[in-house]
Scaffold this motif. Structure first.
Motif, PDB file in Angstrom:
ATOM      1  N   LYS A   1       0.823  -1.217   0.000  1.00 43.54           N
ATOM      2  CA  LYS A   1       0.000   0.000   0.000  1.00 43.54           C
ATOM      3  C   LYS A   1       0.854   1.263   0.000  1.00 43.54           C
ATOM      4  O   LYS A   1       0.409   2.324  -0.420  1.00 43.54           O
ATOM      5  N   GLN A   2       2.105   1.131   0.452  1.00 44.04           N
ATOM      6  CA  GLN A   2       3.044   2.269   0.416  1.00 44.04           C
ATOM      7  C   GLN A   2       3.681   2.421  -0.965  1.00 44.04           C
ATOM      8  O   GLN A   2       4.488   3.315  -1.177  1.00 44.04           O
ATOM      9  N   GLY A   3       3.384   1.500  -1.883  1.00 43.06           N
ATOM     10  CA  GLY A   3       3.925   1.624  -3.243  1.00 43.06           C
ATOM     11  C   GLY A   3       5.085   0.695  -3.544  1.00 43.06           C
ATOM     12  O   GLY A   3       5.692   0.789  -4.614  1.00 43.06           O
ATOM     13  N   PHE A   4       5.423  -0.187  -2.597  1.00 43.15           N
ATOM     14  CA  PHE A   4       6.533  -1.122  -2.833  1.00 43.15           C
ATOM     15  C   PHE A   4       6.047  -2.306  -3.668  1.00 43.15           C
ATOM     16  O   PHE A   4       4.886  -2.706  -3.582  1.00 43.15           O
ATOM     17  N   ARG A   5       6.956  -2.867  -4.477  1.00 45.52           N
ATOM     18  CA  ARG A   5       6.645  -4.023  -5.324  1.00 45.52           C
ATOM     19  C   ARG A   5       7.452  -5.228  -4.856  1.00 45.52           C
ATOM     20  O   ARG A   5       8.557  -5.079  -4.338  1.00 45.52           O
ATOM     21  N   LEU A   6       6.911  -6.402  -5.086  1.00 43.96           N
ATOM     22  CA  LEU A   6       7.652  -7.625  -4.790  1.00 43.96           C
ATOM     23  C   LEU A   6       8.856  -7.717  -5.726  1.00 43.96           C
ATOM     24  O   LEU A   6       8.704  -7.558  -6.943  1.00 43.96           O
ATOM     25  N   ALA A   7      10.038  -7.953  -5.155  1.00 46.94           N
ATOM     26  CA  ALA A   7      11.241  -8.025  -5.985  1.00 46.94           C
ATOM     27  C   ALA A   7      11.835  -9.426  -6.003  1.00 46.94           C
ATOM     28  O   ALA A   7      12.447  -9.830  -6.995  1.00 46.94           O
ATOM     29  N   ALA A   8      11.703 -10.161  -4.899  1.00 54.80           N
ATOM     30  CA  ALA A   8      12.277 -11.513  -4.845  1.00 54.80           C
ATOM     31  C   ALA A   8      11.724 -12.270  -3.651  1.00 54.80           C
ATOM     32  O   ALA A   8      11.252 -11.671  -2.680  1.00 54.80           O
ATOM     33  N   VAL A   9      11.790 -13.584  -3.750  1.00 55.91           N
ATOM     34  CA  VAL A   9      11.469 -14.468  -2.626  1.00 55.91           C
ATOM     35  C   VAL A   9      12.661 -15.402  -2.464  1.00 55.91           C
ATOM     36  O   VAL A   9      13.206 -15.890  -3.465  1.00 55.91           O
ATOM     37  N   TYR A  10      13.095 -15.607  -1.232  1.00 55.69           N
ATOM     38  CA  TYR A  10      14.246 -16.471  -0.962  1.00 55.69           C
ATOM     39  C   TYR A  10      13.777 -17.669  -0.138  1.00 55.69           C
ATOM     40  O   TYR A  10      13.798 -17.636   1.097  1.00 55.69           O
ATOM     41  N   PRO A  11      13.346 -18.735  -0.823  1.00 58.32           N
ATOM     42  CA  PRO A  11      12.780 -19.881  -0.107  1.00 58.32           C
ATOM     43  C   PRO A  11      13.793 -20.533   0.842  1.00 58.32           C
ATOM     44  O   PRO A  11      14.938 -20.784   0.453  1.00 58.32           O
ATOM     45  N   GLY A  12      13.376 -20.737   2.066  1.00 55.53           N
ATOM     46  CA  GLY A  12      14.213 -21.437   3.050  1.00 55.53           C
ATOM     47  C   GLY A  12      15.312 -20.599   3.679  1.00 55.53           C
ATOM     48  O   GLY A  12      16.069 -21.092   4.521  1.00 55.53           O
ATOM     49  N   SER A  13      15.416 -19.315   3.327  1.00 62.16           N
ATOM     50  CA  SER A  13      16.552 -18.515   3.796  1.00 62.16           C
ATOM     51  C   SER A  13      16.486 -18.172   5.287  1.00 62.16           C
ATOM     52  O   SER A  13      17.494 -17.758   5.870  1.00 62.16           O
ATOM     53  N   ALA A  14      15.333 -18.368   5.909  1.00 59.64           N
ATOM     54  CA  ALA A  14      15.225 -18.039   7.339  1.00 59.64           C
ATOM     55  C   ALA A  14      16.138 -18.923   8.191  1.00 59.64           C
ATOM     56  O   ALA A  14      16.570 -18.520   9.273  1.00 59.64           O
ATOM     57  N   GLU A  15      16.444 -20.106   7.679  1.00 61.13           N
ATOM     58  CA  GLU A  15      17.336 -21.009   8.420  1.00 61.13           C
ATOM     59  C   GLU A  15      18.710 -20.366   8.630  1.00 61.13           C
ATOM     60  O   GLU A  15      19.287 -20.429   9.705  1.00 61.13           O
ATOM     61  N   LYS A  16      19.203 -19.726   7.555  1.00 56.54           N
ATOM     62  CA  LYS A  16      20.505 -19.051   7.631  1.00 56.54           C
ATOM     63  C   LYS A  16      20.422 -17.853   8.600  1.00 56.54           C
ATOM     64  O   LYS A  16      21.347 -17.602   9.380  1.00 56.54           O
ATOM     65  N   LEU A  17      19.292 -17.126   8.530  1.00 56.87           N
ATOM     66  CA  LEU A  17      19.112 -15.987   9.439  1.00 56.87           C
ATOM     67  C   LEU A  17      19.136 -16.466  10.887  1.00 56.87           C
ATOM     68  O   LEU A  17      19.718 -15.827  11.769  1.00 56.87           O
ATOM     69  N   ARG A  18      18.497 -17.610  11.127  1.00 60.45           N
ATOM     70  CA  ARG A  18      18.402 -18.153  12.491  1.00 60.45           C
ATOM     71  C   ARG A  18      19.772 -18.551  13.036  1.00 60.45           C
ATOM     72  O   ARG A  18      19.993 -18.512  14.242  1.00 60.45           O
ATOM     73  N   ARG A  19      20.700 -18.913  12.140  1.00 58.79           N
ATOM     74  CA  ARG A  19      22.055 -19.239  12.607  1.00 58.79           C
ATOM     75  C   ARG A  19      22.752 -17.973  13.117  1.00 58.79           C
ATOM     76  O   ARG A  19      23.543 -18.009  14.043  1.00 58.79           O
ATOM     77  N   LEU A  20      22.428 -16.820  12.491  1.00 53.97           N
ATOM     78  CA  LEU A  20      23.014 -15.543  12.925  1.00 53.97           C
ATOM     79  C   LEU A  20      22.260 -14.966  14.116  1.00 53.97           C
ATOM     80  O   LEU A  20      22.819 -14.227  14.920  1.00 53.97           O
ATOM     81  N   LYS A  21      20.957 -15.282  14.176  1.00 51.37           N
ATOM     82  CA  LYS A  21      20.108 -14.710  15.224  1.00 51.37           C
ATOM     83  C   LYS A  21      19.159 -15.804  15.727  1.00 51.37           C
ATOM     84  O   LYS A  21      18.051 -15.967  15.210  1.00 51.37           O
ATOM     85  N   PRO A  22      19.606 -16.581  16.711  1.00 48.65           N
ATOM     86  CA  PRO A  22      18.815 -17.726  17.186  1.00 48.65           C
ATOM     87  C   PRO A  22      17.460 -17.317  17.778  1.00 48.65           C
ATOM     88  O   PRO A  22      16.576 -18.172  17.935  1.00 48.65           O
ATOM     89  N   GLU A  23      17.309 -16.021  18.089  1.00 47.55           N
ATOM     90  CA  GLU A  23      16.024 -15.562  18.663  1.00 47.55           C
ATOM     91  C   GLU A  23      14.874 -15.610  17.647  1.00 47.55           C
ATOM     92  O   GLU A  23      13.704 -15.485  18.015  1.00 47.55           O
ATOM     93  N   ILE A  24      15.177 -15.743  16.354  1.00 41.48           N
ATOM     94  CA  ILE A  24      14.091 -15.803  15.366  1.00 41.48           C
ATOM     95  C   ILE A  24      13.301 -17.091  15.608  1.00 41.48           C
ATOM     96  O   ILE A  24      13.844 -18.195  15.507  1.00 41.48           O
ATOM     97  N   PRO A  25      12.010 -16.946  15.959  1.00 40.36           N
ATOM     98  CA  PRO A  25      11.239 -18.152  16.286  1.00 40.36           C
ATOM     99  C   PRO A  25      10.955 -19.009  15.062  1.00 40.36           C
ATOM    100  O   PRO A  25      11.062 -18.550  13.927  1.00 40.36           O
ATOM    101  N   LEU A  26      10.605 -20.259  15.323  1.00 31.97           N
ATOM    102  CA  LEU A  26      10.251 -21.157  14.215  1.00 31.97           C
ATOM    103  C   LEU A  26       8.889 -20.782  13.639  1.00 31.97           C
ATOM    104  O   LEU A  26       8.623 -20.950  12.458  1.00 31.97           O
ATOM    105  N   THR A  27       8.027 -20.268  14.535  1.00 33.43           N
ATOM    106  CA  THR A  27       6.678 -19.899  14.124  1.00 33.43           C
ATOM    107  C   THR A  27       6.465 -18.418  14.388  1.00 33.43           C
ATOM    108  O   THR A  27       6.841 -17.913  15.444  1.00 33.43           O
TER     109      THR A  27
END
Ligand SMILES: CC(C)(COP(=O)(O)OP(=O)(O)OC[C@H]1O[C@@H](n2cnc3c(N)ncnc32)[C@H](O)[C@@H]1OP(=O)(O)O)[C@@H](O)C(=O)NCCC(=O)NCCS
Length: 165
Positions: A121-147
Motif C-alpha cells: 500500500k506504500q507503493g513497494f513491489r515484490l522483488a524476490a522471494v528467498y525460499p528457506g533462507s530463514a534457516e541461515k538468518l536463524r544461525r546468525l540470530k537464534p532468537e528468530i522463532p520457528l513460528t
C-alpha cells in the motif's frame, strides 16, 4: 494523511537514542541484532527516524545506505492507524533521495502478512522471494522463532522494493 490534525512529529535519530534503539529493537524483534540476506547488523548503528507522539516515542524506522540503494532495516509503529508508519516511510524515502539512492528496498519474513499489505500500500513491489533462507538468518540470530505471526512457520525472506526517481 487522511486526518489534517497530525498528533505526532518525525525527527532523525541521534546518539542519545542509541540505548533506547537497542532496547526497543530487542523488545520488538527479539534482540538488538538485525539480520537480512545472510548478514547481521547492530540496530543502533543505523541512521533513522523516530515518531514522537506527545513527548513519547511512538515509532522507529532504521535504514542502511549502500551505494545507490537504501535498505529499510526496521519499521515499527506503536500507535497504529494514525499515519506514523506512512510518515516514517516518507522520511526514509526523502533521506534516500537526498543521498542519491535510486532504490529503496527491504526484507520481511513470509509470516508477516500485515507488513506485506502495508508495504504494497506504500507503493513497494515484490522483488524476490528467498525460499528457506530463514534457516541461515536463524544461525546468525537464534532468537528468530520457528513460528511467527498467525502461527505461520517462518521459512522465507520476501524482498520488496521501490524505484526512486
Ligand atoms: C506495519 C506498521 C509499521 C504500520 O504502521 P501504522 O502506523 O499503523 O501505519 P499508518 O498509520 O501509516 O497506516 C496504517 C493504516 O492507517 C491509515 N491511516 C493513516 N493515517 C490515518 C488517519 N489519520 N486516520 C485514519 N486512518 C489513517 C492508513 O491509510 C493505513 O490504512 P490502510 O492500511 O488501509 O492503507 C505497523 O503495523 C507495525 O509496526 N507493525 C509491526 C512491525 C512490522 O511488521 N513492521 C513492518 C516490517 S519491517
Amino acid at each position: 494523511m487522511k486526518n489534517e490534525m497530525k498528533s505526532f512529529q518525525i525527527r532523525p535519530v541521534n546518539n542519545e537514542d542509541k540505548a533506547w534503539i537497542a532496547k526497543f529493537h530487542a523488545e520488538q524483534w527479539g534482540s538488538a541484532v538485525s539480520v537480512t540476506r545472510g548478514k547481521a547488523y547492530q540496530a543502533d548503528s543505523f541512521p533513522g527516524f523516530i515518531a514522537m507522539n506527545q513527548d513519547r516515542k511512538a515509532g522507529l524506522a532504521l535504514y542502511r545506505l549502500d551505494g545507490k540503494a537504501c535498505e529499510i532495516m526496521s519499521m515499527n509503529s506503536l500507535v497504529e492507524g494514525i499515519g506514523i508508519g506512512s510518515a516514517l516511510v516518507d522520511a526514509v524515502k526523502d533521506a534516500a533521495l537526498k543521498a542519491g539512492c535510486k532504490r529503496l528496498w527491504l526484507i520481511i519474513t513470509n509470516d508477516n502478512t500485515k507488513a506485506l499489505r502495508f508495504w504494497q500500500k506504500q507503493g513497494f513491489r515484490l522483488a524476490a522471494v528467498y525460499p528457506g533462507s530463514a534457516e541461515k538468518l536463524r544461525r546468525l540470530k537464534p532468537e528468530i522463532p520457528l513460528t511467527g505471526d498467525d502461527g505461520i512457520p517462518i521459512r522465507d525472506e520476501i524482498e520488496l522494493e521501490m524505484i526512486l526517481q
